[in-house]
Design an enzyme around this catalytic site. Structure first.
Site, short mmCIF file in Angstrom:
data_model
loop_
_atom_site.label_atom_id
_atom_site.label_comp_id
_atom_site.label_asym_id
_atom_site.label_seq_id
_atom_site.Cartn_x
_atom_site.Cartn_y
_atom_site.Cartn_z
N GLU A 93 0.85 -1.19 0.00
CA GLU A 93 0.00 0.00 0.00
C GLU A 93 0.89 1.24 0.00
O GLU A 93 1.65 1.46 0.95
CB GLU A 93 -0.91 0.02 1.22
CG GLU A 93 -1.76 1.29 1.30
CD GLU A 93 -2.42 1.49 2.65
OE1 GLU A 93 -3.21 2.44 2.79
OE2 GLU A 93 -2.14 0.70 3.58
N CYS A 97 4.14 9.58 -1.67
CA CYS A 97 4.91 9.65 -2.92
C CYS A 97 5.13 11.11 -3.24
O CYS A 97 4.16 11.88 -3.35
CB CYS A 97 4.14 8.96 -4.05
SG CYS A 97 4.91 9.14 -5.68
N GLN A 104 9.82 18.68 -9.99
CA GLN A 104 8.64 18.00 -10.50
C GLN A 104 8.46 18.25 -11.99
O GLN A 104 8.97 19.24 -12.53
CB GLN A 104 7.40 18.45 -9.71
CG GLN A 104 7.43 17.98 -8.26
CD GLN A 104 6.25 18.47 -7.44
OE1 GLN A 104 5.34 19.12 -7.96
NE2 GLN A 104 6.24 18.17 -6.15
#
Length: 376
Positions: A93, A97, A104
């Protein structure tokens, strides 16, 4: 070279390193986990820092981090929870993140996820990931092969993963043999192998020198005298194919010249736009009205887009190209809605009208014109 390939080159040069870490008591592991905690705290401001710390250092949680040199700096990571000794032992699970905000949208997210899949399979024996993605993260996870369709048996995950209000549950299967750490390398080898096979049977890769015919004052040059044309399979019969059919339009029998083809396609399009069922297909589907449409339909089409392409007079060179876009529009509707949905039934009626006009207007037949009618 794509962005992930560039990151692989940086890894080979020592600038980047992917590390698998747990809270094993080692000083280096603790330092990396603290660095990852700082990244998560900055990128996930709505997540309490105490909660981030608790999950990061809880020993059932594993983390994969990307470290950049110089400075041994943690620039991103993924933390996931495992469930050893339970029915969910092969499941992970994903809890957190993130990639540093200044890095980015530069390919680090894809590289990070591929390393995470690699280590999850090799170190923990995982076969799938589940995660609750918020609205801002659904797009990212979709690009990393996560889907909203949960195929895992419910008893293997229900009661093990945490429920989050407002999140979208997404699943990703981890392939047992794909080289996630060198995905671009695998694709490059496959592309080279495919191109090698294509070259065995075609001459499309052969480059011929330019023509001097007109520099020397020559007149019209027969097609079969162009270098490479005959070798590529051209024949006089194929070159004259346009003369083997005609178009019935406006009470006249017309040759398929460029202008006549354009007028015929415009007539077909106008008939479709005026059809009683045309309203849902006149413009592109709105992502605001149907948020998940473009995550399922990757090559959308609509009558408005076809009209723009037709007006440009540069896109639809043949009737087959025009018909292929019409088929794509209807097939997309079937794929998204299903074969019994009222939207698809409406699209089917448009499709039947379209091909009814085509069959009655192309003489002597669609086959003679080299036009294929796809079946839904």
């Amino acid at each position: 070279m794509n962005r992930e390939s560039r990151h692989i080159e940086r890894e080979r040069g020592g600038e980047l390193t992917a590390r698998y870490i747990t809270n094993d008591g080692a000083i280096e592991s603790g330092r990396l986990l603290i660095g990852l905690k700082n990244v998560f705290s900055k990128c996930l401001p709505n997540m309490p820092k105490e909660y981030i710390c608790r999950l990061l250092f809880e020993r059932r949680h594993k983390s994969v981090v990307i470290v950049r040199q110089p400075g041994n700096q943690v620039i991103g990571g993924i933390t996931y929870r495992t469930f050893p000794g339970t029915p969910a032992a092969r499941l992970g699970e994903i809890a957190f993140c993130a990639v540093a905000q200044t890095l980015q949208v530069t390919g680090y997210g894809t590289r990070l996820m591929n390393w995470t899949k690699h280590y999850a399979r090799e170190m923990d024996g995982l076969e799938a990931f589940l995660t609750y993605a918020d609205n801002n993260a659904v797009g990212y996870f979709s690009k990393q092969q996560f889907t909203k369709a949960i195929t895992l048996e419910k008893e293997k995950w229900a009661g093990f993963i945490k429920d989050y209000d407002g999140g979208t549950l997404m699943e990703c299967r981890i392939h047992p043999s794909l080289p996630y750490a060198d995905f671009p390398g695998m694709l490059s080898k496959q592309r080279a192998a495919l191109e090698g096979e294509v070259k065995r049977y075609t001459t499309g890769h052969v480059v011929h020198p330019g023509l001097d015919h007109w520099r020397e004052g020559g007149g019209p040059l027969p097609v079969d005298q162009l270098p490479g044309v005959v070798e590529a399979g051209w024949t006089h019969t194929a070159g004259m194919l346009y003369r083997t059919y005609q178009i019935a339009m406006g009470g006249h029998i017309l040759d398929p010249t460029e202008d006549n083809l354009h007028e015929f396609m415009a007539m077909l399009l106008k008939k479709a736009q005026r059809h009683a069922d045309a309203a849902p297909f006149l413009q592109p589907v709105s992502a605001d009205d149907v948020p998940d449409y473009y995550s399922i339909i990757i090559d959308p089409m609509d009558l408005g887009t076809m009209e723009q392409r037709l007006k440009s007079r540069r896109y639809y060179i043949t009737l087959n190209m025009f018909a292929a876009d019409f088929y794509k529009m209807v097939k997309n509707c079937q794929l998204y809605n299903g074969s019994t949905n009222p939207y698809f039934l409406a699209a089917r009626r448009l499709y039947d009208q379209f091909w009814g006009v085509m069959r009655s207007s192309i003489l002597p037949s669609l086959e003679a014109a080299g036009i294929v009618e796809p079946k839904l």
